[in-house]
Design a protein around this motif. Structure first.
Motif: not given
Length: 344
Positions: A19-25, A83-91
């Motif tokens: 994966e290359k970005g937080a969105r991929d996860f 924004l996707d980095e923040l979504r990742f950190l929340a999870r």
């Protein structure tokens, strides 16, 4: 110590990540966020958080840790950054309860909220740039994505760990953002139409970004804005009028009888070229930009001089930018009819 240990583990494992970005996860199940792989990825993402609280764009933030100068990290909302980095950190926090993730999330959320202008718009970068990045940015759906994010934080269960005051602040930020969108909508002869890709940070009037992105009606970004307005529960008469005006504009400005093709051209710099082909059976397209005076599509080189045909601009911009697309097709054929039925 815990964070340093995870960072060292991440350094050892980065080469195998696909994966290359937080969105991929973000499609991973909740249980995955408690795994060793998730923790390694989380620490890498943390390493790219700028001191201001956001993340840089066009950067692989998940493969290997950042080891450069902290001052070189430039936070932005452009191209899906932050924004996707923040979504990742929340999870990650929900799965592990590790404070490093919550603290980083809180810092990032504070960055999102402080970046909002008093009138409700968001710039592309914060701290503010002296260039076009300071303007209210709809380009590439930047502000739409921010508004979707703060709405999620205000009401979604995954963000229940966020302080109640911050969640309320997110709802207020969303409401202000929608008010800004309504103020930005371009009105012609008393009728609401669509939006420019960026609006002046002070006056909210349509304005220029890069040299080929002139003040104009946007046939692309306006679709995302319209869909966002359609997603609002119990829309006010003003919101309904804004949606109806935009849909009418899309109907009137569809381009028919052509299709866009990339053809083999041995004489061109890269052996291929993008051309307009006449085709009476082709489905409707919309131009990326329409002139504010004539209402007709325009195409532009880096010299800032608008042209009326795609063939009239140089090879580099003709092939290096999205000038036509099926931007509003699903909106008109599927989304709006369903919305209209539910909101007579």
């Amino acid at each position: 110590m815990r964070l340093a240990l995870l960072l060292s583990l991440a350094c050892a494992a980065w080469a195998s990540a696909a994966e290359k970005g937080a969105r991929d996860f973000l499609k991973k199940p909740d249980a995955w966020y408690a795994s060793a792989e998730a923790k390694q990825t989380g620490v890498i993402i943390l390493s790219y958080q700028a001191d201001s609280g956001g993340w840089p764009k066009n950067t692989d933030t998940v493969t290997k840790p950042y080891t450069g100068k902290r001052t070189s990290l430039q936070a932005t909302f452009d191209n899906g950054a932050t924004l996707d980095e923040l979504r990742f950190l929340a999870r990650m926090f929900n799965a592990t309860k590790e404070e490093a993730y919550r603290q980083a999330f809180d810092k990032g959320l504070a960055h999102v909220l402080v970046a909002q202008y008093p009138h409700g718009g968001w710039p592309q970068y914060y701290p503010l740039s002296k260039q076009y990045h300071r303007h209210v940015t709809f380009n590439d759906n930047s502000m739409v994505r921010i508004l979707e994010f703060v709405r999620e934080v205000s009401r979604d269960a995954r963000f229940a760990f966020v302080d109640a005051k911050q969640r309320a602040a997110c709802q207020t930020a969303f409401d202000k953002g929608i008010a800004c969108i309504l103020k930005c909508q371009i009105v012609v002869d008393g009728k609401p139409t669509v939006w420019c890709a960026q609006h002046d940070a002070q006056t909210l009037l349509p304005t220029q970004a890069r040299s080929y992105e002139l003040a104009s009606f946007s046939g692309s970004e306006s679709v995302g804005i319209t869909r966002l307005l359609m997603s609002i529960d119990k829309p006010t008469p003003e919101i309904k009028a804004a949606i109806a005006g935009a849909v009418q504009w899309f109907e009137q400005r569809k381009v028919t009888g052509i299709r866009i093709e990339t053809v083999v051209d041995p004489k061109s710099p890269k052996g291929k070229d993008r051309v307009v082909v006449k085709d009476p059976k082709a489905p409707a397209l919309w131009a990326r930009f329409y002139d504010l005076k004539s209402g007709q599509p325009y195409f532009c080189d880096r010299d800032g001089i608008p042209k009326s045909a795609l063939a009239d601009i140089g090879y580099e911009r003709r092939n290096g930018y999205s000038w036509y697309g099926a931007y509003a097709r699903e909106l008109l054929e599927q989304d709006y009819p369903k919305w209209k039925q539910a909101n007579p």
